[in-house]
Motif scaffolding. Structure first.
Motif, PDB file in Angstrom:
ATOM      1  N   PRO A  31       0.799  -1.234   0.000  1.00  0.00           N
ATOM      2  CA  PRO A  31       0.000   0.000   0.000  1.00  0.00           C
ATOM      3  C   PRO A  31       0.828   1.279   0.000  1.00  0.00           C
ATOM      4  O   PRO A  31       1.832   1.385   0.696  1.00  0.00           O
ATOM      5  N   PHE A  32       0.355   2.247  -0.795  1.00  0.00           N
ATOM      6  CA  PHE A  32       0.876   3.603  -0.733  1.00  0.00           C
ATOM      7  C   PHE A  32      -0.340   4.522  -0.601  1.00  0.00           C
ATOM      8  O   PHE A  32      -1.149   4.609  -1.508  1.00  0.00           O
ATOM      9  N   LEU A  33      -0.451   5.208   0.544  1.00  0.00           N
ATOM     10  CA  LEU A  33      -1.639   5.984   0.878  1.00  0.00           C
ATOM     11  C   LEU A  33      -1.358   7.483   0.881  1.00  0.00           C
ATOM     12  O   LEU A  33      -0.244   7.914   1.216  1.00  0.00           O
ATOM     13  N   PHE A  34      -2.377   8.234   0.523  1.00  0.00           N
ATOM     14  CA  PHE A  34      -2.310   9.684   0.453  1.00  0.00           C
ATOM     15  C   PHE A  34      -3.529  10.293   1.154  1.00  0.00           C
ATOM     16  O   PHE A  34      -4.593   9.684   1.202  1.00  0.00           O
ATOM     17  N   TRP A  35      -3.373  11.499   1.654  1.00  0.00           N
ATOM     18  CA  TRP A  35      -4.492  12.365   1.992  1.00  0.00           C
ATOM     19  C   TRP A  35      -4.361  13.631   1.148  1.00  0.00           C
ATOM     20  O   TRP A  35      -3.310  14.283   1.137  1.00  0.00           O
ATOM     21  N   TYR A  36      -5.464  13.948   0.443  1.00  0.00           N
ATOM     22  CA  TYR A  36      -5.549  15.190  -0.320  1.00  0.00           C
ATOM     23  C   TYR A  36      -6.615  16.074   0.323  1.00  0.00           C
ATOM     24  O   TYR A  36      -7.621  15.581   0.829  1.00  0.00           O
ATOM     25  N   VAL A  37      -6.417  17.385   0.241  1.00  0.00           N
ATOM     26  CA  VAL A  37      -7.382  18.342   0.761  1.00  0.00           C
ATOM     27  C   VAL A  37      -7.834  19.253  -0.370  1.00  0.00           C
ATOM     28  O   VAL A  37      -7.026  19.650  -1.221  1.00  0.00           O
ATOM     29  N   GLN A  38      -9.124  19.520  -0.401  1.00  0.00           N
ATOM     30  CA  GLN A  38      -9.688  20.391  -1.443  1.00  0.00           C
ATOM     31  C   GLN A  38     -10.521  21.486  -0.774  1.00  0.00           C
ATOM     32  O   GLN A  38     -11.606  21.221  -0.258  1.00  0.00           O
ATOM     33  N   HIS A  39     -10.000  22.706  -0.794  1.00  0.00           N
ATOM     34  CA  HIS A  39     -10.765  23.833  -0.295  1.00  0.00           C
ATOM     35  C   HIS A  39     -11.735  24.296  -1.372  1.00  0.00           C
ATOM     36  O   HIS A  39     -11.548  24.002  -2.565  1.00  0.00           O
TER      37      HIS A  39
END
Lengths: 111, 116
Positions: A31-39
């Motif tokens: 696994p390679f995990l990310f968190w992205y944020v979108q304002h």
């Protein structure tokens, strides 16, 4: 197949409180995990990422730890601010550069 | 500010019309993605390219959508015959490519398509 699950569609909190946004995944790859944020009305951007088991990753006051034993990568912050109000997406890197996104969690922080 | 440039920001089309949107990836990024973000904010992968070649695409993309990433020109995504269900935010992202699954995606601000 590869998938990401975010259980909360909406989280509402008062400024200064802690938050945890849940993320679990399924994959046949390492696994390679990310968190992205979108304002609002902005491009999604990377918040943090990890592939190392049981190691805490931090950025801008947010942190997450990849736990392969439970297939989880929950996002946390000890004290939310008004500016943290946004959509948060957990994502998983899969084959052929493809990235699978969770359904997203909207975080609303009130004064 | 995002270095991935998408145009136009807003696009309004009637059903059956063609809809075309463009994306200039970040300089030096050989991998380009198109995602559709629906009104529930869910991401749907459409297609990705590496150096002008298609890596992966979903069935929907093969039938009504066409996309290309020519060298020295913007990438483009075109819907041949727009349907109401195509109304969404279309996000382009680029990636450095090296490192495979660990690649960070750099997104543009998107093209919001409304099909009336």
């Amino acid at each position: 197949g590869d998938s990401v699950t975010q259980t909360e569609g909406l989280v509402t909190l008062t400024k200064g409180l802690p938050v945890m946004l849940n993320c679990t995944y399924q994959t046949t790859y390492s696994p390679f995990l990310f968190w992205y944020v979108q304002h609002l009305n902005e491009a999604p951007k990377l918040l943090l990422k990890s592939s190392t088991d049981n190691k805490r990753t931090e950025h801008q006051g947010f942190y997450a730890t990849l736990h392969k034993s439970s297939s989880s990568f929950h996002l946390q912050k000890s004290s939310v601010q008004l500016s943290d109000s946004a959509l948060y997406f957990c994502a998983l890197g899969t084959g052929g550069y493809k990235v699978v996104f969770g359904s997203g969690t909207r975080l609303l922080v009130s004064p | 500010n995002s270095k991935v440039i998408q145009t136009p920001r807003y696009l309004v089309k009637g059903q059956g019309q063609k809809a075309k949107m463009r994306c200039i990836p970040e300089k030096g990024h050989p991998v380009v993605f198109w995602y559709q973000q629906n009104k529930n904010n869910e991401f749907k992968f459409l297609i990705n390219f590496q150096n002008q070649e298609v890596l992966q695409q979903i069935d929907m993309t093969e039938k009504r959508f066409s996309a290309e990433c020519p060298s020295n020109s913007p990438c483009s995504l075109e819907i041949q015959s727009s349907e109401a269900g195509d109304s969404a935010l279309y996000l382009c992202a680029s990636s450095p490519g090296a490192g495979g699954r660990q690649n960070t995606l750099y997104f543009g601000a998107g093209t919001r398509l409304s099909v009336l």
